[in-house]
Structure formats: C-alpha cells, structure tokens
Design a protein around this motif. Structure first.
Motif, short mmCIF file in Angstrom:
data_model
loop_
_atom_site.label_atom_id
_atom_site.label_comp_id
_atom_site.label_asym_id
_atom_site.label_seq_id
_atom_site.Cartn_x
_atom_site.Cartn_y
_atom_site.Cartn_z
N ASP A 214 0.81 -1.21 0.00
CA ASP A 214 0.00 0.00 0.00
C ASP A 214 0.85 1.27 0.00
N LYS A 215 1.84 1.35 0.87
CA LYS A 215 2.66 2.56 0.95
C LYS A 215 3.43 2.80 -0.34
N SER A 216 3.99 1.73 -0.89
CA SER A 216 4.72 1.87 -2.14
C SER A 216 3.80 2.24 -3.29
N CYS A 217 2.59 1.67 -3.30
CA CYS A 217 1.62 2.02 -4.35
C CYS A 217 1.24 3.50 -4.26
N ARG A 218 1.08 3.99 -3.05
CA ARG A 218 0.79 5.41 -2.88
C ARG A 218 1.96 6.26 -3.36
N ALA A 219 3.18 5.81 -3.07
CA ALA A 219 4.37 6.54 -3.53
C ALA A 219 4.42 6.57 -5.04
N LEU A 220 4.10 5.45 -5.69
CA LEU A 220 4.09 5.39 -7.14
C LEU A 220 3.07 6.39 -7.70
N LYS A 221 1.85 6.35 -7.16
CA LYS A 221 0.80 7.24 -7.66
C LYS A 221 1.16 8.70 -7.46
N MET A 222 1.70 9.04 -6.28
CA MET A 222 2.05 10.43 -5.99
C MET A 222 3.20 10.91 -6.86
N THR A 223 4.12 10.01 -7.20
CA THR A 223 5.22 10.38 -8.09
C THR A 223 4.70 10.63 -9.50
N LEU A 224 3.81 9.78 -9.97
CA LEU A 224 3.21 10.00 -11.29
C LEU A 224 2.48 11.34 -11.33
N GLU A 225 1.77 11.68 -10.26
CA GLU A 225 1.08 12.97 -10.20
C GLU A 225 2.08 14.11 -10.25
N TYR A 226 3.19 13.97 -9.51
CA TYR A 226 4.22 15.02 -9.51
C TYR A 226 4.81 15.20 -10.90
N LEU A 227 5.03 14.08 -11.61
CA LEU A 227 5.62 14.14 -12.93
C LEU A 227 4.61 14.56 -14.01
N GLY A 228 3.34 14.61 -13.64
CA GLY A 228 2.31 14.95 -14.62
C GLY A 228 2.05 13.84 -15.61
N LYS A 229 2.26 12.59 -15.17
CA LYS A 229 2.05 11.45 -16.06
C LYS A 229 0.66 10.86 -15.81
N PRO A 230 0.08 10.24 -16.82
CA PRO A 230 -1.19 9.55 -16.61
C PRO A 230 -0.99 8.41 -15.62
N TYR A 231 -2.04 8.04 -14.92
CA TYR A 231 -1.89 7.02 -13.89
C TYR A 231 -1.85 5.63 -14.51
N TYR A 232 -0.65 5.18 -14.77
CA TYR A 232 -0.46 3.81 -15.22
C TYR A 232 -0.59 2.88 -14.02
N THR B 13 10.80 3.49 -4.52
CA THR B 13 9.67 3.45 -5.45
C THR B 13 9.52 4.78 -6.18
N CYS B 14 9.66 5.89 -5.46
CA CYS B 14 9.57 7.20 -6.09
C CYS B 14 10.60 7.35 -7.20
N LEU B 15 11.84 7.03 -6.89
CA LEU B 15 12.91 7.21 -7.87
C LEU B 15 12.79 6.21 -9.02
N ALA C 211 7.49 11.14 0.66
CA ALA C 211 7.54 10.14 1.72
C ALA C 211 6.85 10.64 2.99
N ALA C 212 7.10 11.89 3.35
CA ALA C 212 6.52 12.44 4.58
C ALA C 212 5.01 12.58 4.49
N ARG C 213 4.47 12.70 3.28
CA ARG C 213 3.01 12.75 3.11
C ARG C 213 2.38 11.39 3.36
N ILE C 214 3.19 10.33 3.25
CA ILE C 214 2.68 8.98 3.46
C ILE C 214 2.80 8.58 4.92
N GLU C 215 3.96 8.88 5.52
CA GLU C 215 4.17 8.58 6.94
C GLU C 215 5.43 9.31 7.41
N PRO C 216 5.62 9.49 8.72
CA PRO C 216 6.88 10.06 9.20
C PRO C 216 8.05 9.25 8.67
#
Length: 301
Positions: free
Chosen positions: A68-86, A112-114, A133-138
């Motif tokens: 779950d945490k890694s999936c959230r990181a993936l989605k948030m990174t795609l949003e940051y990059l302006g990419k469609p949600y693959y 996961t982000c990188l 990362a901090a948006r997901i957890e400390p």
C-alpha cells in the motif's frame, strides 16, 4: 542500474510499458532524535543494508495492492511528474526487517519514487522524494546525501553534516515491533520529547561537532546520550546491558531506533572486530537477532 522502456504490446495484455529500478539504504535507528524548541528532527544513520525496488508500469492490471505505501508513492510520483496514472507492478528485494526502526518503509517508498521517475528517464531531487515520503508517513532522511539533520514529519532537510564515518556497527533486535504512524500519534509524545530536550540538545551538539571534525568518539558519546534520553519515550529494557557490552568491546557508543526496537553499537576502528563483537553478544542472547554492517552515506542509488 539501467532504465528500460518497452512499447505497449497489442497482443500481450501484461506487456510492460516502462521499467525503472532504484535502491535505498536502511538505517540503524538514528544518531539523534527528538525535538528542539518543539520542532521534531533526527540525525540520520544510513547503513549498508538496502531495499531494491523495480517498478513496471503498464495500462493493465495492478499486481501489488498489498504494497500500500509503495503504491501510494508510485501514484504520488506519477502525479508530480504529470504522467497519466499507469497501473504498475512493484517488485521489492529488501534486507530490512519491518517495524523495527530500520526505515524499511522509508527505503521502500523512496526507492519506489525514484524507480517510477526513472521508468520515464527522469531523476528526482532528494527534497522531492522526502516530501512525498513524509506525506505517506513520518520518514527518515536516508534519501539525502551523507549524514543529515532533517524534520521527519515534513521531509525538510535542515543541515548536511558530512559523509558517513568509515565505521562498523553491531545491531541487535531483541524482538517486538513498533508502528511508526501510531508512535508519532501518541498523545504524550510532545510532552515526553519536551522532557528530554536538554539531553537531546547536548547529544545534537556532540554528534554534529563529531561529524564535522571527524571526531568519532565525540559522535559516539552524543549518540549514547540520545539513546539514554529516549528511555522516557520508548524504553529499551535491555539498554543498560547493551551499554555494558558496548563498554566491554570498547565501542565508541550506542544508538537506538527511537521509534523502533533495534539497538546498535558504533565500533571503534581500532577496537574489537564487529563480527567478533556480534558473535560475542549472540552467544549471550541466542534468542536475539544480532548482525553487523557498516555505516554508509545516505542517498539513493
């Protein structure tokens, strides 16, 4: 590590579109953690144990909803990059035990982000990864180069203290787990941190000065003070014995996972070999997991 991209296959519904790989170090707790004037911070202690994450992005099925945490990181990174949600597959190869205070979640999230960015041929700044990362957890500041002071709740880097010392660590896990999110939501945490602030200030001064001047004994004294101060927040029942063993093997000092279970010894470069010290302690506590590793500089690979 290489980055690869593949065309979408019309015949293969599981065809990979893009792939990226990244690795992140874990930690042996923290050299210092607490608050000064109410602001939370930690001083990182990255170690030579890693989490490698491979991200494969496609138009089709998501295979890793349990991460779950890694999936959230993936989605948030795609949003940051302006990419469609693959939808993607996240594959993790990690040597870090979970819920022990060794930054296993932070390492997975950061890698996961990188890896997600690298799937598109891009890199991310450590500051960006830390904020996600901090948006997901400390989170620990292991994504920043070297040894740093950072706010683990906001992801903000405060000060670079230099490269990691060329030192070995002995690590022990007596057992149990600590949930990072629940720990940081404790109602008494602010008052407990305020109670230990004088010792945390002293520890921070010693560790900072020790790192900047390459005085590892000073750094070890500071880490030991922070470990002792944390007994009012998350007591380690075996800390007194751990400090005694550290003295017997002439370690520079001890450190702890301030929101976890593990304890560490910072070994003197001219003292007892880390492998021998780990074997010595393991013989006394065969029910513990005891191992040895090295301090490394932070930053993702």
């Amino acid at each position: 590590m290489g980055d690869f991209s593949y065309p979408i296959g019309s015949a293969n519904q599981n065809a990979v579109v893009f792939r990226g790989i990244a690795t992140a170090p874990g930690t042996c707790g923290e050299l210092v953690q607490g608050t000064i004037k109410g602001e939370p911070f930690l001083i990182t202690c990255p170690i030579d144990l890693w989490s490698e994450v491979t991200v494969e992005l496609s138009e089709f099925e998501d295979h890793n909803r349990e991460l779950d945490k890694s999936c959230r990181a993936l989605k948030m990174t795609l949003e940051y990059l302006g990419k469609p949600y693959y939808l993607g597959s996240i594959k993790r190869n990690s040597l870090l035990p979970e819920s022990k205070g060794m930054a296993s979640s932070t390492a997975d999230i950061a890698a996961t982000c990188l890896a997600t960015a690298r799937a598109f041929g891009q890199e991310l700044e450590p500051e960006t990864i830390a904020k996600i990362a901090a948006r997901i957890e400390p989170s620990d500041g292991l994504m920043f180069p070297g040894i740093t002071i950072c706010n683990h709740l906001t992801g903000e880097s405060k000060k670079y203290l230099g490269q990691a010392p060329p030192l070995k660590l002995v690590i022990a896990d007596p057992g149990g787990t600590v949930d990072t999110i629940l720990f940081n939501h404790r109602k008494d945490l602010a008052s407990k941190n305020f109670q230990k602030e004088p010792m945390v200030r002293q520890a921070t001064e010693l560790v900072t000065r020790g790192l900047l001047t390459e005085d590892w004994e000073m750094m070890g004294r500071g880490a030991s003070i922070s470990a002792q101060a944390n007994q009012v927040v998350l007591p380690k029942p075996h800390l007194a014995q751990w400090r005694q063993w550290a003295s017997e093997v002439k370690a520079l000092g001890v450190l702890v996972a301030h929101s976890g279970t593990v304890m560490g010894m910072i070994m003197h470069p001219d003292g007892v070999d880390a492998a021998e010290a780990a074997e010595y302690i393991g013989g006394k506590k065969p029910e513990w997991k005891v191992w040895h590793t090295s301090m490394v500089s932070g930053g993702l690979r």
